[in-house]
Design a protein around this motif. Structure first.
Motif, PDB file in Angstrom:
ATOM      1  N   ALA B  35      -1.034  -5.449  -9.135  1.00 23.81           N
ATOM      2  CA  ALA B  35       0.427  -5.531  -9.030  1.00 23.81           C
ATOM      3  C   ALA B  35       1.043  -5.807 -10.395  1.00 23.81           C
ATOM      4  CB  ALA B  35       0.822  -6.616  -8.035  1.00 23.81           C
ATOM      5  N   THR B  39       3.778  -3.452 -11.968  1.00 31.41           N
ATOM      6  CA  THR B  39       5.179  -3.897 -12.078  1.00 31.41           C
ATOM      7  C   THR B  39       5.502  -4.442 -13.459  1.00 31.41           C
ATOM      8  OG1 THR B  39       4.667  -6.150 -11.343  1.00 31.41           O
ATOM      9  CG2 THR B  39       5.227  -4.547  -9.629  1.00 31.41           C
ATOM     10  N   VAL B  48       4.318  -9.204  -4.677  1.00 26.26           N
ATOM     11  CA  VAL B  48       3.507  -8.105  -4.147  1.00 26.26           C
ATOM     12  C   VAL B  48       2.285  -8.665  -3.414  1.00 26.26           C
ATOM     13  CG1 VAL B  48       2.029  -6.128  -4.762  1.00 26.26           C
ATOM     14  CG2 VAL B  48       4.267  -6.393  -5.840  1.00 26.26           C
ATOM     15  N   THR B  52       1.765  -7.850   0.367  1.00 25.96           N
ATOM     16  CA  THR B  52       0.609  -7.004   0.670  1.00 25.96           C
ATOM     17  C   THR B  52      -0.232  -7.615   1.789  1.00 25.96           C
ATOM     18  OG1 THR B  52       0.515  -6.128  -1.567  1.00 25.96           O
ATOM     19  CG2 THR B  52      -1.522  -6.034  -0.294  1.00 25.96           C
ATOM     20  N   ALA B  77      -0.756  -2.461  -1.566  1.00 24.29           N
ATOM     21  CA  ALA B  77      -0.207  -3.119  -2.763  1.00 24.29           C
ATOM     22  C   ALA B  77       0.470  -2.104  -3.681  1.00 24.29           C
ATOM     23  CB  ALA B  77      -1.315  -3.851  -3.514  1.00 24.29           C
ATOM     24  N   TYR B  80       3.810  -0.957  -2.158  1.00 22.40           N
ATOM     25  CA  TYR B  80       4.870  -1.965  -2.243  1.00 22.40           C
ATOM     26  C   TYR B  80       5.327  -2.128  -3.696  1.00 22.40           C
ATOM     27  CZ  TYR B  80       7.594  -6.179  -1.682  1.00 22.40           C
ATOM     28  OH  TYR B  80       8.616  -7.082  -1.708  1.00 22.40           O
ATOM     29  N   SER B  81       4.366  -2.062  -4.621  1.00 20.02           N
ATOM     30  CA  SER B  81       4.730  -2.150  -6.042  1.00 20.02           C
ATOM     31  C   SER B  81       5.674  -1.007  -6.412  1.00 20.02           C
ATOM     32  CB  SER B  81       3.482  -2.083  -6.926  1.00 20.02           C
ATOM     33  OG  SER B  81       2.637  -3.168  -6.669  1.00 20.02           O
TER      34      SER B  81
END
Lengths: 242, 194
Positions: B35, B39, B48, B52, B77, B80-81
Motif C-alpha cells: 500500500a 499510495t 489501506v 483490506t 489491497a 483499494y489503493s
C-alpha cells in the motif's frame, strides 16, 4: 544474419523472467549488450523509496482496530465522504440527530411509558449518538489526512477545506456538549484536542503555504490526533454493535 | 504456509473470528508495504491495511482456495489503493503546481564538487521519476511497482490485477518505456560528464 533481441526481451531478462535464455546472445552480440546495459543503467537508478518503519506491535494494533468491526456487514465508512460538498448535509444531519437526541431526552412525557419501552428508548438514542459521533470523527479524520498528506513543497488551495473545518467545529461543539452530559471523558478529551486543530484550519487562509502546512502537520502530529481518532472510532464501533 | 492460511480461512468461515487474526499478523506488514509503494504515504497505507482486512473478512466466502490467500489479499489491497489514488487526484488538481519554479531551482544549483554533483543528479532522477510515474496509467504503475520494487512475478502481478500474462507483460513494457524516456537523458548526461 543474427536476429537482435527485442526491447521486451531485454526488459524480461532484466527482471529475471527468461532465466538465462538471453545470456548467450548478449555475450555474443555487442549491439544487444550495449542496449541491455543502457536499460540496466536506467532501471538501476529507480530505487525503491524506503518503507516507513512499523514497530513490533503493529499487527496487534491493526487487529485491535479491526476486531470490533468484524461481523458488521454494512460499511460505516465510504471514501466518497471525503468530498467536502457532501460534508455540509452530513453535518446538518448530525446536528438534527443531536437535536432529536436532546428533544427526546428533555421533553415532558404526558403518559407513563411501559417498562420495556423505557429501557429500549435510551438504547436507541445512544446508538444514534454513537453513529453520529463516529461519522463526525471519520469526516474530521479525512480532513486531517488531507493536510497530513499534502505535498509540503506545493501550496494547497484550502478554501473548501476551511469551510469544512468551520462546519466540523460547529458539530464538534455540539458533540462535546453531549459528551459532557453523558460524562464520556475520553470523547470529551478527544473533541477538545480536535477542536483546537479544526479552529486553526477554520481560521486559516484559503491557500496554505509551506509554513502553514508544516504548522498544521506538527499540531496534528503532536496531538496524535489521527491515531486517537482511529482508536476512538474502533471503540465507538464496538459499543455500537453491543 | 498455504495450508495454515487455508486452515485460518476455514475456521474464520466457520465463525471463529479470532482465527482471522492469524492472517492479519501474517500479512499486515506486507499489505502495508504494498500500500505504501502504491499510495506513497504511510497514512493512506495504514488506511489501506485496515480496509483490506475488513473487506477480506466480509468477502471471505468469495475466496477460492485455487489461488493463494496472499494473492487474493493483495488484489483487494491494490484495488483499494487505486481507489484512494483516484480520489486523491481530484484534490491534487486543486493544488497550485509550481513545477516550473522547481526546475529553475534545480537548474540554479551549481555543482562545484563531486558530492554536490551526485546530489544534483539524484534530485533530477527523483523529480523525473516522480513525473514519469504520474504519467503511467493506474494499471501500468501498479504492474511496475509490483515487479520492480516488490519483485513479484508476472503471474503474481497478473493475479493481483486480474490480467492475463500477456496483458501484464505489456503493462510492464509500457511502464518501463515511459520511465526510460524520462530518465535516459539525465542518466546519459551524468555518465558523459567528466
Amino acid at each position: 544474419m543474427k536476429q537482435h533481441l527485442e526491447e521486451e526481451d531485454l526488459i524480461l531478462h532484466f527482471y529475471g523472467e527468461t532465466g538465462t535464455a538471453a545470456e548467450p546472445h548478449l555475450s555474443d552480440c555487442s549491439i544487444c549488450r550495449d542496449r541491455y546495459q543502457s536499460l540496466q543503467r536506467v532501471l538501476n537508478c529507480v530505487d525503491a523509496p524506503p518503507v516507513p518503519h512499523r514497530d513490533a506491535g503493529y499487527e496487534e494494533a491493526v487487529w485491535t482496530r479491526l476486531a470490533p468491526k468484524l461481523g458488521q456487514r454494512s460499511r460505516w465508512f465510504q471514501p466518497s465522504w471525503f468530498n467536502p460538498r457532501k460534508l455540509a448535509p452530513a453535518a446538518l444531519a448530525a446536528v438534527l440527530l443531536i437535536g432529536a437526541f436532546f428533544a427526546g431526552k428533555y421533553s415532558p412525557r404526558s403518559e407513563p411509558v411501559p417498562a420495556a419501552t423505557a429501557q429500549a428508548v435510551p438504547g436507541v438514542r445512544e446508538r444514534v449518538l454513537l453513529v453520529a459521533v463516529g461519522d463526525h470523527l471519520q469526516r474530521s479524520k479525512m480532513l486531517l489526512i488531507e493536510i497530513a498528506n499534502a505535498d509540503p513543497n506545493t501550496p494547497l488551495l484550502f478554501a473548501d477545506g476551511r469551510e469544512t473545518a468551520q462546519d466540523l467545529v460547529y458539530a464538534n461543539r455540539l458533540f462535546r456538549q453531549t459528551a459532557a452530559n453523558t460524562g464520556d471523558t475520553r470523547v470529551i478529551s478527544l473533541l477538545d484536542d480536535l477542536e483546537r486543530v479544526l479552529l486553526e484550519m477554520a481560521h486559516g487562509p484559503d491557500k496554505l503555504d509551506n509554513r502553514d502546512l508544516e504548522n498544521l502537520r506538527e499540531r496534528i502530529k503532536a496531538e496524535g490526533l489521527i491515531f486517537k481518532i482511529r482508536v476512538a472510532g474502533s471503540r465507538l464501533a464496538q459499543e455500537e454493535t453491543l | 504456509m498455504e495450508a495454515t492460511d487455508l486452515s485460518a480461512v476455514e475456521r474464520t468461515r466457520a465463525g471463529d473470528t479470532a482465527a482471522f487474526r492469524v492472517l492479519v499478523e501474517r500479512y499486515g506488514r506486507s499489505v502495508f508495504r504494498l500500500a505504501f509503494r502504491m499510495t506513497g504515504n504511510e497514512f493512506d497505507a495504514d488506511d489501506v491495511v485496515q480496509e483490506t482486512f475488513l473487506r477480506a473478512f466480509k468477502q471471505l466466502d468469495s475466496y477460492e482456495s485455487r489461488s493463494s490467500f496472499s494473492t487474493w489479499l493483495y488484489r483487494i489491497a491494490a484495488n483499494y489503493s487505486l481507489d484512494l489514488i483516484r480520489s486523491r487526484k481530484r484534490h491534487a488538481s486543486r493544488r497550485v503546481t509550481e513545477s516550473s519554479d522547481e526546475e529553475d531551482i534545480l537548474d540554479s544549483v551549481k555543482a562545484t564538487d563531486p558530492g554536490q554533483d551526485r546530489i544534483y543528479y539524484s534530485a533530477q532522477v527523483k523529480e523525473r521519476l516522480d513525473a514519469a510515474l504520474k504519467l503511467l496509467s493506474d494499471q501500468e504503475r501498479t504492474a511496475f511497482l509490483l515487479r520492480h520494487f516488490e519483485g513479484q512475478s508476472i503471474e503474481q502481478i497478473g493475479a493481483v490485477l486480474d490480467l492475463g500474462v500477456s496483458a501484464t507483460k505489456n503493462s510492464i513494457f509500457r511502464a518501463v518505456r515511459k520511465i526510460r524516456e524520462a530518465l535516459e537523458p539525465v542518466v546519459s548526461s551524468y555518465e558523459a560528464a567528466p
